[in-house]
Design an enzyme around this catalytic site. Structure first.
Site, PDB file in Angstrom:
ATOM      1  CG  ASN A 195      -0.300   0.134   2.533  1.00  0.00           C
ATOM      2  OD1 ASN A 195       0.437   1.092   2.767  1.00  0.00           O
ATOM      3  ND2 ASN A 195      -0.552  -0.796   3.445  1.00  0.00           N
ATOM      4  CG  ASN A 203      -6.810  -6.582   7.650  1.00  0.00           C
ATOM      5  OD1 ASN A 203      -5.684  -6.126   7.690  1.00  0.00           O
ATOM      6  ND2 ASN A 203      -7.874  -5.796   7.459  1.00  0.00           N
ATOM      7  NE  ARG A 207      -2.167  -8.706   5.709  1.00  0.00           N
ATOM      8  CZ  ARG A 207      -3.002  -7.938   6.403  1.00  0.00           C
ATOM      9  NH1 ARG A 207      -3.469  -6.819   5.866  1.00  0.00           N
ATOM     10  NH2 ARG A 207      -3.384  -8.270   7.626  1.00  0.00           N
ATOM     11  NE  ARG A 244      -4.464  -4.256  -0.003  1.00  0.00           N
ATOM     12  CZ  ARG A 244      -3.797  -4.332   1.138  1.00  0.00           C
ATOM     13  NH1 ARG A 244      -4.211  -5.150   2.076  1.00  0.00           N
ATOM     14  NH2 ARG A 244      -2.726  -3.595   1.354  1.00  0.00           N
ATOM     15  CG  HIS A 265      -8.459  -2.609   4.255  1.00  0.00           C
ATOM     16  ND1 HIS A 265      -7.389  -3.076   5.003  1.00  0.00           N
ATOM     17  CD2 HIS A 265      -8.715  -3.587   3.343  1.00  0.00           C
ATOM     18  CE1 HIS A 265      -7.022  -4.262   4.548  1.00  0.00           C
ATOM     19  NE2 HIS A 265      -7.810  -4.595   3.549  1.00  0.00           N
ATOM     20  CG  ASP A 270     -10.393  -0.915   8.747  1.00  0.00           C
ATOM     21  OD1 ASP A 270      -9.640  -0.490   7.844  1.00  0.00           O
ATOM     22  OD2 ASP A 270     -10.081  -1.874   9.489  1.00  0.00           O
ATOM     23  CB  CYS A 318      -5.664  -1.769  11.299  1.00  0.00           C
ATOM     24  SG  CYS A 318      -6.237  -0.907   9.825  1.00  0.00           S
TER      25      CYS A 318
END
EC number: 3.5.3.18
Length: 282
Positions: free
Chosen positions: A24, A73, A92, A139, A168, A170, A262
């Site tokens: 990112n 996540n 990830r 994402r 994201h 959030d 997060c």
């Protein structure tokens, strides 16, 4: 407050947190992070939540999975169901088995997405009242949100994110209670902004200069909002609505594109979720 009434949040210590790749605009392997500072900042958030009466469930950190610390996540929790994330980036994807292992150990029923669909959990799916607001593009896929809505029997409102800094949901949208939320308009396309304006009666609009401090990436515990430092205007707006605020220094995590929200997953559902029934979809 009894144990059964306590908010429940999943966290993962920052023992192995660091910037080992760049996925990112915030991340820089060259700049990196300060392990001592990030550990101290994580512990300060943990202690703040404990002081607010939150029951914290801790995951074991894993070397080589630096973003495991971002438990938002992990997936989506709905009653006793857990829908694990399917990460877009390979770096990830090793987190998913760890999150599934945790969920099984806590008695959640695992519901897996159909193959080929990306979904990054509560990072992109947040309840505000009965509806599940869902961010897509960077994402998560809009198809995954539609499938989740059908599977859970809830209304899903997909909204396209257009600024890669706010990759994201959030990072730019924070439900406070049913019908109340904080958001940064510049992160959404025109349709997404109209959805928020039409569906949420009470909104706090975050200014661009405060949004970049991840001020929307906050944890809501009752009438208290825990957020990163650097948002005095948002803090004043929240207090005018009757909320208390706890501002923390989470600058090391912002270097990786995350902040307070997060670093947490609400195990008993998002704070603003308004589940109508204790029944769980079969």
């Amino acid at each position: 407050m009894t144990d059964s009434q306590k908010p429940r949040i999943l966290m993962c210590p920052a023992d192995y947190f660091g910037i080992e790749y760049e996925i990112n605009p915030w991340m820089s392997v060259q700049k990196g992070t300060d392990p001592e500072r990030s550990s101290a900042q994580w512990k300060a958030l943990h202690q703040t939540l404990v002081d607010l009466g939150v029951e914290i469930d801790l995951m074991e950190p894993v070397k080589g999975l630096p973003d495991l610390v971002f438990t938002a996540n992990a997936g989506l929790v709905y009653h006793d169901l857990f829908i694990p994330s399917r990460f877009r980036y390979k770096v990830r994807q090793g987190e998913t088995p760890r999150f599934e292992e945790w969920a099984r150990s806590r008695g959640f029923r695992i519901v897996e997405l159909p193959a080929g669909e990306n979904f990054e959990g509560a990072g992109d799916a947040l309840f505000c009242g009965d509806a599940l607001f869902a961010g897509y593009r960077f994402r998560s896929d809009v198809q995954s949100h539609q499938w989740i809505g059908e599977r859970l029997g809830v209304e899903v409102l997909p909204m396209e994110l257009i600024d890669p800094r706010f990759y994201h949901l959030d990072t730019c949208f924070c439900p406070l209670a049913p019908g109340v939320a904080v958001y940064y308009p510049g992160a959404f396309d025109e349709y997404g902004r109209s959805v928020i304006l039409d569906r949420i009666p009470t909104l706090i609009e975050v200014r661009a200069e405060e949004a970049v401090f991840f001020s929307c990436n906050a944890v809501v515990v009752g009438s208290t909002v825990v957020l990163n430092q650097g948002a005095p205007k948002l803090t004043a707006d929240l207090e005018r609505l009757g909320y208390q605020t706890r501002a923390l220094d989470l600058s090391e995590f912002i270097k990786s594109g995350g902040s307070a929200k997060c670093l947490t997953l609400r195990i008993d559902g998002e704070e603003a979720a308004n589940w109508k029934s204790a029944a769980t979809p079969s």
